[in-house]
Design a protein around this motif. Structure first.
Motif, PDB file in Angstrom:
ATOM      1  N   TYR A  67       0.854  -1.186   0.000  1.00 40.40           N
ATOM      2  CA  TYR A  67       0.000   0.000   0.000  1.00 40.40           C
ATOM      3  C   TYR A  67       0.894   1.242   0.000  1.00 40.40           C
ATOM      4  O   TYR A  67       1.833   1.327   0.804  1.00 40.40           O
ATOM      5  CB  TYR A  67      -0.900   0.021   1.237  1.00 40.40           C
ATOM      6  CG  TYR A  67      -1.988  -1.029   1.230  1.00 40.40           C
ATOM      7  CD1 TYR A  67      -3.124  -0.886   0.442  1.00 40.40           C
ATOM      8  CD2 TYR A  67      -1.893  -2.165   2.031  1.00 40.40           C
ATOM      9  CE1 TYR A  67      -4.127  -1.845   0.445  1.00 40.40           C
ATOM     10  CE2 TYR A  67      -2.893  -3.131   2.042  1.00 40.40           C
ATOM     11  CZ  TYR A  67      -4.010  -2.965   1.247  1.00 40.40           C
ATOM     12  OH  TYR A  67      -5.001  -3.912   1.244  1.00 40.40           O
ATOM     13  N   ILE A  68       0.587   2.179  -0.866  1.00 41.57           N
ATOM     14  CA  ILE A  68       1.447   3.353  -1.052  1.00 41.57           C
ATOM     15  C   ILE A  68       0.680   4.619  -0.688  1.00 41.57           C
ATOM     16  O   ILE A  68      -0.391   4.897  -1.233  1.00 41.57           O
ATOM     17  CB  ILE A  68       1.930   3.425  -2.515  1.00 41.57           C
ATOM     18  CG1 ILE A  68       2.738   2.159  -2.840  1.00 41.57           C
ATOM     19  CG2 ILE A  68       2.769   4.680  -2.761  1.00 41.57           C
ATOM     20  CD1 ILE A  68       3.054   1.985  -4.295  1.00 41.57           C
ATOM     21  N   ALA A  98      -5.934   2.719  -0.895  1.00 41.39           N
ATOM     22  CA  ALA A  98      -4.697   3.430  -1.246  1.00 41.39           C
ATOM     23  C   ALA A  98      -4.256   2.909  -2.608  1.00 41.39           C
ATOM     24  O   ALA A  98      -4.753   1.892  -3.075  1.00 41.39           O
ATOM     25  CB  ALA A  98      -3.614   3.140  -0.213  1.00 41.39           C
ATOM     26  N   THR A  99      -3.301   3.602  -3.213  1.00 40.21           N
ATOM     27  CA  THR A  99      -2.661   3.034  -4.393  1.00 40.21           C
ATOM     28  C   THR A  99      -1.955   1.755  -3.941  1.00 40.21           C
ATOM     29  O   THR A  99      -1.268   1.754  -2.924  1.00 40.21           O
ATOM     30  CB  THR A  99      -1.622   4.020  -4.956  1.00 40.21           C
ATOM     31  OG1 THR A  99      -2.295   5.231  -5.270  1.00 40.21           O
ATOM     32  CG2 THR A  99      -0.940   3.470  -6.190  1.00 40.21           C
ATOM     33  N   THR A 100      -2.162   0.691  -4.670  1.00 42.93           N
ATOM     34  CA  THR A 100      -1.616  -0.596  -4.223  1.00 42.93           C
ATOM     35  C   THR A 100      -0.884  -1.304  -5.348  1.00 42.93           C
ATOM     36  O   THR A 100      -1.343  -1.290  -6.492  1.00 42.93           O
ATOM     37  CB  THR A 100      -2.745  -1.518  -3.709  1.00 42.93           C
ATOM     38  OG1 THR A 100      -3.599  -0.758  -2.860  1.00 42.93           O
ATOM     39  CG2 THR A 100      -2.201  -2.702  -2.949  1.00 42.93           C
TER      40      THR A 100
END
Lengths: 123, 343
Positions: free
Chosen positions: A8-9, A42-44
């Motif tokens: 996760y980012i 999140a961006t993943t």
């Protein structure tokens, strides 16, 4: 042994740059062409490869170190949790990675530690 | 490798590494292949016929009593086909015509909990992962078990509230992949509570489907060209995670809320609207809990509250008060409990 990690980012971090760093470590990275989520967590990035945990930690740490901010949050399935800031010394990092590799970890989060990033014009 | 423009399957499989079921498959053939052992052939034919004629009520009346006989994935696929049918029936005819060709895909082994639109060379596809679908149903089942109910006849509490709060936190750990091996004991809900949890879950899924369709209807996807290359390229710069304060998300929320809301002129209508609103608020708070579980801060709380408030104003704009169900309070308590107990 091949394994998989969800990465996760957090906001303000570049998934592109992290993806490149992961590929440089020989990991397979699943990214999309274009998606729009109603409410993504999140961006993943889904990362697959041999010794995936150690490789992901090394790759993400290199990214954060170059950026000079941010931290990695690792937690194991049984709740053990550790944070690795970008300022962690090399010998401490290796110790933490070795410790993490003894735990069962399926998911890692990387977050920014600068609350309000200044505009480029203010640099 | 030559890309077959008819084949969403290979695109999604290559993109996500999982085998999807794409909903443009002929339902009759699909049922025959996957359900002939568990469902009577007459039921299979009727299900296909209900879908062909847009009879969403008939579809669920047939499917409902048989869902327990189906495997988890097959039940999930048929559930989302029903949600799609229900959503299309809510749309004005011109809007329906615009979106009914859009493929829907169900991703059983996709590791992430999400509903999203993705682009393929043939067009956009709305995808639902299995963990998203079953995770949220499990969440609503836990919440209704702890909420005393006044709107339908029920004995009320079936489980201690603190047990429910811990269950919701465990569910967030499963949902995010942090602790996927945790198993939750069955709750053994009574029929009324199963009905209510299904109702909340259905309303949320309906809203999500309307929200995704509205991106098409409002022209939000026109600025992103469809990919033309095969295999899919990891074009990270075009990957977009929408945020709660993105104007396009707000517009899609408004469209979905206006489509699903009722006029607030009767107790039934207000209950209906409270169900939609509460389902969404539960979802938003659960998302915040999940972000906390995976290591983010409480930074998304304000944006989610504002988003919920905006949707509430659309749904209850013609009413003096915004109504919400007890389940939302319980979800907030779970969030508080996590914050107060984490190290």
């Amino acid at each position: 042994m091949t394994g998989q990690i969800l990465l996760y980012i957090g906001d303000n971090l570049s998934a592109d740059d992290i993806g490149r760093q992961l590929r440089a470590e020989g990991l397979e990275v699943t990214r999309r062409h274009f998606t729009r989520n109603m409410d993504a967590l999140a961006t993943t990035i889904v990362v697959t490869g041999a010794n995936v945990l150690i490789s992901v930690l090394n790759a993400v740490f290199l990214y954060l170190q170059a950026r000079r901010s941010g931290k990695i949050v690792i937690q194991s399935v049984d709740g053990w949790r550790v944070e690795i800031p970008s300022t962690t010394a090399k010998e401490d990092l290796q110790g933490l990675i070795e410790l993490a590799s003894t735990k069962k970890v399926h998911q890692i989060t990387v977050v920014d530690t600068i609350p309000n990033k200044p505009d480029a014009s203010n640099d | 490798m030559t890309f077959d423009h008819q084949d969403y399957h290979s695109w999604l499989q290559h993109q996500f590494g999982v085998s999807p079921t794409v909903f443009l498959d002929n339902l009759g053939d699909w049922l025959e292949a996957h359900c002939s052992d568990s469902l009577d052939s007459v039921v299979l034919q009727k299900l296909a016929s209900c879908e062909a004629t847009g009879d969403s009520d008939g579809f669920m009346q047939l499917l409902g009593p048989h869902r327990n006989r189906l495997g988890r994935t097959v039940a999930g696929i048929l559930y989302h086909r029903w949600i799609r049918l229900l959503t299309l029936n809510h749309l004005p005819p011109s809007d329906r015509k615009t979106v009914e060709h859009i493929a829907i895909a169900y991703l059983p082994n996709h590791p992430l909990p999400e509903a999203f639109i993705t682009a393929t060379p043939r067009g956009h596809v709305i995808c639902f992962s299995e963990i998203h679908s079953f995770g949220l149903l499990t969440l609503f089942q836990a919440l209704v078990a702890a909420a005393p109910i006044t709107s339908i006849a029920s004995p009320g509490l079936q489980i201690q509230e603190t047990d429910v709060l811990d269950r919701i936190i465990d569910l967030a750990r499963i949902y995010t992949g942090a602790s996927p091996q945790i198993t939750l004991k069955p709750l053994g809900l009574n029929e009324n509570l199963i009905f209510l949890s299904d109702l909340m879950h259905n309303n949320l899924q309906l809203f999500i489907m309307c929200h995704e369709y509205s991106h098409f209807l409002l022209g939000h996807l026109k600025t992103v060209p469809l990919p033309t290359s095969w295999p899919p390229q990891p074009v990270a710069s075009q990957t977009q995670i929408s945020s709660s304060d993105d104007p396009k998300e707000r517009d899609a929320d408004d469209y979905a809320a206006r489509l699903l809301k009722r006029s607030n002129t009767s107790r039934d209508d207000i209950n209906h609207n409270a169900l939609i609103f509460s389902s969404l608020m539960v979802y938003f708070f659960f998302t915040i809990l999940c972000r906390l579980v995976i290591g983010f801060k409480l930074d998304s709380l304000q944006a989610q509250l504002e988003r919920g408030q905006r949707i509430g104003e659309v749904i209850f704009g013609d009413n003096a008060v915004i109504h919400q169900l007890k389940e939302v309070e319980i979800m907030i308590k779970a969030l508080d409990r996590y914050l107060s107990t984490r190290h």
